[in-house]
Scaffold this motif. Structure first.
Motif, short mmCIF file in Angstrom:
data_model
loop_
_atom_site.label_atom_id
_atom_site.label_comp_id
_atom_site.label_asym_id
_atom_site.label_seq_id
_atom_site.Cartn_x
_atom_site.Cartn_y
_atom_site.Cartn_z
N MET A 143 32.07 39.14 36.34
CA MET A 143 33.12 39.61 37.23
C MET A 143 34.44 39.78 36.47
N ASN A 144 34.65 38.94 35.48
CA ASN A 144 35.86 39.03 34.67
C ASN A 144 35.85 40.25 33.75
N SER A 195 44.89 40.15 36.50
CA SER A 195 44.42 40.27 37.88
C SER A 195 42.98 39.83 38.00
N ARG A 196 42.15 40.21 37.03
CA ARG A 196 40.75 39.79 37.05
C ARG A 196 40.64 38.28 36.89
N LEU A 215 41.34 36.68 40.14
CA LEU A 215 40.20 36.85 41.05
C LEU A 215 39.09 35.85 40.71
N PRO A 271 34.55 40.94 46.59
CA PRO A 271 34.09 40.31 45.36
C PRO A 271 33.30 39.01 45.57
N PRO A 313 35.98 46.10 35.31
CA PRO A 313 37.29 46.55 35.82
C PRO A 313 37.17 47.12 37.23
N ARG A 314 37.31 46.26 38.23
CA ARG A 314 37.10 46.71 39.62
C ARG A 314 38.04 47.85 40.00
N HIS A 315 39.23 47.90 39.37
CA HIS A 315 40.17 48.96 39.72
C HIS A 315 39.63 50.34 39.37
N TYR A 325 41.93 43.82 43.03
CA TYR A 325 41.49 42.46 42.70
C TYR A 325 41.77 41.47 43.83
N TYR A 343 30.34 49.44 41.81
CA TYR A 343 30.86 48.16 41.32
C TYR A 343 29.77 47.10 41.22
N SER A 354 45.78 44.29 34.41
CA SER A 354 44.46 44.23 35.02
C SER A 354 43.68 43.02 34.54
#
Length: 227
Positions: free
Chosen positions: A42-43, A20-21, A24, A76, A46-48, A60, A105, A17
């Motif tokens: 944003m980093n 992935s961030r 993104l 995003p 944890p969008r998940h 992501y 989010y 993750s």
């Protein structure tokens, strides 16, 4: 503020993750997001954790995703763009209101940057789910509220230095402009749904308001309260 990668109990914890961030954030930079404060926020978020487990593999991607009840978690890039517009003020807002919590989010990103974030949601299951997420992730500076049918916003908690609206209003919602503090700003999508919306920045100076229309956007409709 939190550092999710230091919390192994969080779903999806680990380098996957985190990588992935990072990808993104790199994509957002390519698209023109320049504010390092926004990119860092944003980093960290944890969008998940804000999508259903079935959507985790797409969490992501730079795209909106369904969260049920006819609602979506915003793309995003749009989250970064709207957050950057709030930070573009001469003074950093401290007291921020978000209209439309949804998954939570956007409020989490705001919570990484501002002292106090109020967020309101009309759909009860989404409101309850978002509250659980804020608690699990340690966002103690987020004040989630279930929206009342007879009003728009939270006038009893205002005025607000900044207001961010994550749903499209057909016309500029005056009930919200009245909740802006002196020199406050509001970011809101305005226009007919289905292709006519634009992102609008409203600034308050005393009794006067200025308006700047920016990029075309597409948001779910804003459900306004009624007196």
């Amino acid at each position: 503020m939190i550092e999710p990668d230091k919390h192994p109990h969080v779903r999806g914890f680990g380098m996957a993750s985190a990588r992935s961030r990072a990808r993104l954030v790199a994509r957002l930079e390519q698209l023109g997001v320049r504010d390092e404060r926004v990119l860092d926020a944003m980093n960290r978020v944890p969008r998940h954790m804000f999508v259903d487990e079935a959507m985790t593999s797409r969490a992501y991607d730079d795209t909106a995703l369904p969260i049920g009840y006819g609602q979506t978690i915003s793309q995003p890039y749009i989250v970064a763009q709207m957050t950057s517009l709030l930070l573009a003020a001469d003074e950093r807002p401290d007291h921020v209101l978000e209209i439309g919590t949804g998954s939570g989010y956007q409020a989490a990103v705001l919570a990484e940057l501002f002292d106090t974030v109020y967020t309101v949601e009309r759909i009860k299951p989404l409101y309850e789910q978002a509250r659980r997420r804020f608690a699990e992730l340690g966002y103690r500076n987020v004040r989630a509220r279930e929206a009342r049918d007879d009003m728009l916003g939270l006038p009893s908690y205002g005025p607000f230095d900044a207001i961010l609206v994550t749903a499209g209003a057909e016309n500029l919602p005056t009930a919200l402009t009245e909740q802006l503090a002196e020199n406050g700003r509001m970011i809101v999508p305005v226009g007919a749904s289905g292709g006519g919306q634009r992102l609008v920045v409203v600034r308050r100076q005393g009794p006067s308001f200025s308006r700047d229309d920016l990029d075309a956007v597409s948001f779910v409709p804003l459900i306004e309260g009624h007196d």
